[in-house]
Design a protein around this motif. Structure first.
Motif, short mmCIF file in Angstrom:
data_model
loop_
_atom_site.label_atom_id
_atom_site.label_comp_id
_atom_site.label_asym_id
_atom_site.label_seq_id
_atom_site.Cartn_x
_atom_site.Cartn_y
_atom_site.Cartn_z
N GLN A 68 0.85 -1.19 0.00
CA GLN A 68 0.00 0.00 0.00
C GLN A 68 0.88 1.23 0.00
N TYR A 125 -2.83 0.63 -4.45
CA TYR A 125 -2.63 -0.78 -4.11
C TYR A 125 -2.64 -1.56 -5.43
N GLU A 154 -18.25 0.94 12.76
CA GLU A 154 -17.78 -0.44 12.92
C GLU A 154 -18.00 -1.25 11.64
N GLU A 165 -15.51 -0.09 8.93
CA GLU A 165 -14.15 -0.59 9.17
C GLU A 165 -14.04 -2.08 8.85
N LYS A 166 -15.07 -2.84 9.16
CA LYS A 166 -15.06 -4.26 8.80
C LYS A 166 -15.09 -4.44 7.29
N ALA A 202 -13.66 -2.66 5.14
CA ALA A 202 -12.34 -2.42 4.57
C ALA A 202 -11.54 -3.72 4.45
N GLU A 203 -11.90 -4.74 5.21
CA GLU A 203 -11.21 -6.03 5.14
C GLU A 203 -11.56 -6.79 3.86
N PHE A 204 -12.54 -6.32 3.12
CA PHE A 204 -12.99 -7.01 1.90
C PHE A 204 -12.38 -6.44 0.62
N TYR A 205 -11.49 -5.45 0.75
CA TYR A 205 -10.96 -4.82 -0.46
C TYR A 205 -10.25 -5.82 -1.38
N LYS A 206 -9.49 -6.74 -0.80
CA LYS A 206 -8.80 -7.74 -1.63
C LYS A 206 -9.81 -8.65 -2.33
N ASP A 207 -10.90 -8.95 -1.64
CA ASP A 207 -11.94 -9.78 -2.26
C ASP A 207 -12.60 -9.04 -3.42
N LYS A 212 -17.68 -15.09 4.28
CA LYS A 212 -16.93 -14.19 5.16
C LYS A 212 -17.82 -13.12 5.77
#
Length: 444
Positions: free
Chosen positions: A61, A76, A205, A208-209, A211-216, A315
């Motif tokens: 990043q 990215y 919340e 922010e959660k 943001a964990e799916f950007y790679k997906d 997920k």
């Protein structure tokens, strides 16, 4: 007023590193064009290996310095097999105060300033997100609509809807090539085609959660882009095949002309036609293979798309509705693949027609060649008989006319004796016509 906290805009771009029949020079050119999207001091790492997902910069990043100091963002970059993927993220650097929907226009301007306009893409997706203030009274859809019109003012609001992490999701512009001419099916950064997903979360919340799916999302949007790109490439290939078919018909009309002497094609013309058809056959065969190749691209990426979507749903948990993303699988299965399969079957019939035309033309050339050889042989036979007769008669005629003895039995013939060469030539020609008549009678 349509306000969101921490409005964030992500642009996902996809460009081919290599494709069918790509040379090493072209691959390096594609790599250089992609690098132009990143800062000049980027540490780039792209080994020549097959990989499903590879981060190709260090660090993965890379933060960028925005022209507008109230913003923040990063790059990215990854490689997914033969495709480069780039996410450019930009957001308002304030996670406590609400921002108006028009803030997305500022974010878009910042992102577009970072782009190299020369990069040719196979797809791009805009992802808008943010979360609601606690006292917000507007509906999720009204806010999403205002955010959308902040970026795209000349389009209508007809979204597909779903839920994700208790937020509301809206998607627009999925069929980005439908209204284009086939000649203009070329995606570039300065084009107006787009795919947009807007997610309005209920709280920080959830955002922010998410943001964990950007790679997906990076993988999912890539597979979808490749499916759409391959389908519209297949439309271009089909158009090329149809043009070849028209050329085949033109050559068929030439080879099927009447056999009258005035319209009969010479061997030279027939060979020219055959050469043209051979060239068409070569291009036609290449296009037909390319059509099958595009079908394989769709099949492979559709499988990857379905797997990735299933992982996202697992997920995210049960309280999510991403049916609108599943509909794209149905579109590929029910429209794209059957259409290409039918096109391949039809074009294979055209290939058979082309081969039949070549065989017919070759047969015509052989007939014409045999006819010409036969005429030449007859000409040689007649000429030979004329020359032989002339040679045989010329000397006896001279002897006959030079006799002075009174014992001559036959009187001299004035014309023969005065013109011995012409006389023997006339006799030779007569013999030649007799030979020609006998050969034709024997052949019939």
């Amino acid at each position: 007023m349509s306000d969101l906290i921490y409005p964030t805009l992500d642009l996902f771009l996809y460009a081919l590193k290599s494709s069918l029949n790509t040379t090493d020079a072209e691959t390096q050119k594609n790599k250089a064009a992609f690098l132009e999207q990143l800062p000049s001091d980027t540490q780039f790492y792209d080994p020549d290996i097959e990989t499903e997902y590879l981060e190709i910069t260090h660090p993965p990043q890379i933060n960028f310095i925005p022209d507008n100091k109230s913003l923040e963002g990063y790059y990215y970059a990854v490689r997914l097999n033969d495709t480069y993927g780039l996410q450019i993220d930009c957001s308002i650097n304030n996670q406590t105060e609400s921002q108006p929907a028009k803030s997305f226009a500022i974010l878009k301007t910042e992102i577009e300033q970072k782009l190299n306009k020369e990069l040719k893409l196979i797809g791009k997706t805009w992802l808008l997100s943010g979360w609601l203030a606690e006292n917000s009274s507007q509906s999720h859809e009204d806010i999403a609509k205002d955010c959308y019109y902040a970026l795209f003012k000349d389009t209508s609001w007809q979204p597909e809807k779903g839920t994700f992490l208790d937020g509301k999701v809206f998607e627009l512009g999925r069929s980005q090539y439908i209204n284009q001419s086939l000649k203009n099916v070329t995606s570039s950064l300065n084009s107006n085609e787009y795919d947009v997903i807007i997610t309005i979360y209920n709280n920080r919340e959830s955002a922010e959660k998410a943001a964990e799916f950007y790679k997906d999302w990076m993988g999912l949007f890539c597979y979808r882009s490749k499916i759409s790109w391959a389908y519209w490439q297949s439309r271009l290939v089909k158009e090329s095949l149809l043009n070849h078919y028209k050329q085949i018909e033109e050559n068929r009309k030439i080879t099927n002309l009447s056999n009258s002497w005035q319209e009969k094609q010479s061997i030279t013309n027939s060979r020219k036609i055959l050469k043209n058809i051979d060239n068409i056959l070569q291009q036609y065969t290449i296009d037909l293979l390319n059509l099958s190749f595009q079908k394989q691209i769709i099949e492979i990426n559709l499988s990857n798309y379905q797997i990735r979507l299933a992982l996202i749903q697992e997920k995210a948990g049960q309280n999510n509705q991403l049916d609108f993303l599943e509909e794209f699988s149905g579109l590929a299965n029910k429209k794209y693949l059957p259409q290409i399969t039918k096109d391949i079957e039809n074009m294979q019939l055209g290939l058979q027609l082309l081969e039949d035309t070549i065989n017919a033309t070759r047969s015509r050339i052989e007939v014409e060649k045999a006819e010409r050889d036969r005429n030449f042989q007859e000409l040689v036979a007649v000429a030979g008989s004329v020359i032989a007769t002339n040679s045989l008669l010329q000397s006896p005629a001279k002897d006959f006319c030079s006799k002075e003895s009174k014992k001559d039995i036959f009187p001299k013939i004035p014309y023969v004796c005065d013109y011995p060469f012409s006389s023997s030539l006339i006799v030779g020609i007569i013999v030649g016509f007799v030979v020609l008549w006998l050969r034709k009678r024997w052949r019939s």
